[in-house]
Every structure is written in C-alpha cells, then in structure tokens.
Scaffold this motif. Structure first.
Motif: not given
Length: 486
Positions: A91-100, A192-211
C-alpha cells in the motif's frame, strides 16, 4: 528475570507506525480538494469545456474511490497470503507511485513538459491522471482494511478499542495536515490572487499531489521495522516467532494463554466464509453500509457548498469548515478515551441519535428555505461531533475485531468494499439530490441515522474486553440459535 508485564512502549511504537496508514488514507482522499479547481482549468484549456464537462470533472476528481473499492476487495486475499505487514508495504508503494504519477501524469505521453499540447495528448494525460488516482485509491482501500486489522491483532483486548480508534484520529489528522500543506503551497505561488490562480493551474496542483511522497516513503520505510502479527505467524506455522512477539507485548504468562487461544481457533485454516453463519458477515457489511449512508462524506466533501447554500459567504464558509474540522478532531478524542470504558454499542447508539437530530434540523432548514449560516453551523457540528465520537472510529474498531480469526481477512475485505462502494454512491448523488431538494436530501440521511441505531440495538454484539478468539464462540453460539451476548 523474565518479562512479566510486556512492553507498552513497544506496542505503542508498532501501532504508531500502522496508524501512519490511516494518516495517508486521510491525506490521499483530501489532497485533491486544494487543487481540483486548478485541475479543471488545466484540462479545459487543453480539451475545451464542451468535452471536459462538470460530469467529466466529477469523474476525474472522484476516480480514486474506484481504486478504494478495488483495494477493499483485494485486501483480504493480500492479507491472507502476504501477511498484514507486507500488504501495508505494498500500500505504501501504491501511495508513493500515485503521488509521483499525479504530479507528472504526462510523463508517458509527451516528449516535453510544456504547459499544453494537442487535444489528443491532453486526453491521454487525463486518463493517465485518473489511472494514478485509482492506483492511490487502491492503496487507500487496502490500508483502510489492513491498518485496523494489524493494530487489533497485536493489541491486548483491554486496550484494543483505544488503539484501533487512533487510526480514525490519524485519518482526520491526515485531512487537516493536507489542508495546511495545500494552503502553504498556494501561499508561495504569488503576491496577488491573479498570479496565484495562474500558477495554481501551471504547477500548484502538481506540488500538492507530490507532497504525499514524503509520508508515503516514511510509512514504507518504518514498516520494515515492525513485526508481522502473532495471529498471522501462527497461521503460517511460525509459533516460536509468534510467542516471542506476544511475550514482548503482553508478558510471559499472558503470552502463553493468548498463544494457546490463537492456536485453538486456527486449527482449521481453510474454513468457509460462512462457517460461523451468515449473520456475522451481514453485521460487518451493515456496519460499513450505515457508516456511509448516514451521510458523513457528504458533509466532509461538500462542507463549503452546504454552508454557502445556507447563506455563508466564501470566506465565512471556509472559516466554518475549519471550525468543523477542529470539532471533528476533539470528538474523535472522546471516542478514543471512552471506547474501552463505555463499550462499542452505547457510543454507536448515542452517536446515531445525535446524527439524527443534526440532520433532522438541517432538513427542517432546507424545507423551510431558511437562510441562516449560524444555525447551519450549529446543526452540522452536532451531526459531525456525533459521528466522530461514534460511527467514525467505532465502526473500524468493530470491523477489525468481530470476525473470527480464520475468516477475518476475507470478511474485513467484504466490509471495506461495501464501505467504499456506498461512499461513492452517497457522495456522487448528493449534488443532484441537493439541487432537487435540500430538505429531502438531509431527511434521507436523518432516516438512515435512525435506522443505524435500530440496527446496533438489535444485531451488534458488545465486544469490549473480549479477545479476538472469543469471537469464534460468540458467533458459533448465535449460529446454533443461542442468545447473542450483548
């Protein structure tokens, strides 16, 4: 001088490792909440809104639940053949592979990591993302079944309920941890919110999953340091190893008694699932059924939507969600410190009544179309507090301990598969139900809360203080028509 009393410190350490699986359970199921809107914008930009509809987005965001069902189904086979500890390592291996994989799903489909490319390649990325989320869901399904089982099989009867309840606390804590991690990641993306929103689409969600790679890797490494459970060791004919472990946990005198009890209930290693009657399987499945049909994941998944629907603004709704989360943690502690004193049945029935009151009041607000955010918060807190002190942890305690040794792996797998199946059904139907009628939606969960109390009173035995081996005698007596011990 021999070991007379056993080492509680050692027991707490190995159980502490097991509950990291519960933390990952909470982490993996909640991690998508921080980035799902950014993920939606990412796929719409590559696929157009006509293709990537709300229905498709709902499938993408909830796809992990499919894996949870699969994980629950196969957990029994894995636990029986690989052992409880080795199954958790998988299960731990599956968690790791899923995050990556969720971090970089385009790895197999793009020659570069540019932001967008063709529609066809983005479709492939979407399916890859779903695959990785399902993979993580399998890990969640396996961990949700095996973590409580592992803790129950190494714990003395008098504190087993408390220790298994810590797994539920770890689930809730894991959700809080990922909310904080997601917020921290978001705060680093811009000024600012506009910059954060743009960066969330580019890389933010990715960093959340890989954490999630960090706790997943830690879980896998620490599991290499914990033993297999004594029940599994005896099932595999390794009595000497089982005895050493029991002595270390319980002391020499109690270890001998427990070992003989285990051996006496494992003489027949290939018993039929229905050896102890259909009722034990039914009780396990209904425990899972009611834990979901009372509507808890509707509240956990759609808290902001519920509060906003009752008149709260975006920021206020977010604050109310945090308040609810703090209350959830507090009342999980109530269950941890009372389950081995008050028993399982009283907590479940009190919780059912509290949930019925909370959901009944929410239903009344919905039918009256009263816009009152404060009342909604109070009633939701009554509901979630009642769940967290009862059905949240106690359901897992009972599923881990009510089944006889020889059928435990497969019986737990059935119960967990039922649980994740109804999690998917209930959580996926709420948006359409609430759009049709908020009052009716909440009334349905109120009715199931009442039915859950009746179920506990009529069918669920009290297991406080009983050994896992006592379950054989309990269910055999029920099968023979004798009175079921309360």
């Amino acid at each position: 001088m021999g070991n007379e009393n056993g080492s509680k410190g050692y027991l707490y350490c190995i159980c502490g490792v097991a509950v990291i699986g519960g933390l990952l359970f909470g982490y993996d199921t909640a991690v998508i909440s921080g980035g799902e809107q950014a993920l939606q914008k990412y796929f719409i930009a590559g696929l157009t809104e006509d293709f990537y509809s709300k229905l498709v987005h709902g499938w993408v965001t909830s796809s992990a639940l499919i894996g949870c069902i699969i994980g629950g189904i196969i957990s029994g086979f894995m636990a029986q053949n690989l052992g409880r500890r080795n199954t958790l390592i998988v299960a731990s291996i599956l968690f790791f592979l899923s995050a990556l994989g969720s971090y970089m799903p385009e790895f197999l489909f793009r020659s570069d990591f540019s932001f967008y490319k063709s529609t066809e390649s983005t479709k492939s990325v979407m399916w890859a993302f779903i695959l990785y989320r399902v993979l993580g869901g399998v890990g969640v399904g396996v961990a949700s079944a095996i973590c409580p089982m592992y803790i129950a099989e190494v714990s003395p009867a008098e504190i087993r309920g408390t220790l298994v309840s810590w797994n539920q606390f770890a689930i809730i804590f894991g959700q809080l941890v990922v909310y904080v991690v997601n917020a921290c990641i978001r705060s680093t993306l811009g000024k600012n919110e506009a910059e954060i929103t743009e960066r969330m689409v580019e890389v933010g969600w990715r960093r959340m999953f890989v954490s999630e790679c960090v706790p997943a890797a830690l879980f896998g490494i620490l599991l290499l340091l914990v033993p297999k459970t004594p029940r599994f060791l005896v099932m595999k004919g390794q009595d000497e190893k089982a005895e050493k472990l029991l002595v270390r946990i319980n002391g020499e005198k109690k270890a001998q008694v427990i070992l003989e009890e285990i051996k006496s209930t494992l003489e027949e290693k290939k018993e039929s699932l229905l050896t102890y009657g259909f009722i034990v399987i039914l009780v396990g499945a209904l425990l899972s059924f009611f834990q979901q049909t009372v509507g808890i994941n509707v509240v956990l998944y759609y808290a902001n939507r519920i509060f906003e629907g009752m008149g709260a603004t975006g920021n206020v709704a977010m604050i109310q969600t945090v308040v609810m989360g703090i209350v959830n943690v507090f009342f999980t502690f109530v269950a941890i410190f009372t389950v081995d004193k008050w028993g399982r049945r009283p907590l479940l029935m009190v919780g059912s009544i509290g949930m019925a009151i909370g959901m009944g009041a929410m239903s009344a607000l919905g039918f009256a179309d009263k816009i009152n955010g404060l009342l909604a918060l109070i009633f939701v807190i009554i509901y979630t507090a009642s769940f967290m002190m009862s059905w949240g942890p106690i359901c897992w305690v009972l599923i881990s301990e009510i089944f006889p040794n020889t059928i435990r792996s497969n019986a737990v797998a059935i119960s967990v598969a039922v649980q994740w199946t109804f999690n998917l059904i209930v959580s996926s139907t709420f948006p359409s139900l609430s759009e049709w009628s908020k009052g009716c939606a909440y009334l349905i969960y109120c009715v199931f809360s009442i039915l859950s109390a009746i179920f506990v009173y009529t069918l669920v035995p009290e297991t406080k203080g009983k050994t896992l081996e006592d379950m054989c005698e309990l269910w055999l007596s029920k099968k023979k028509g004798q009175e079921l011990p309360k």
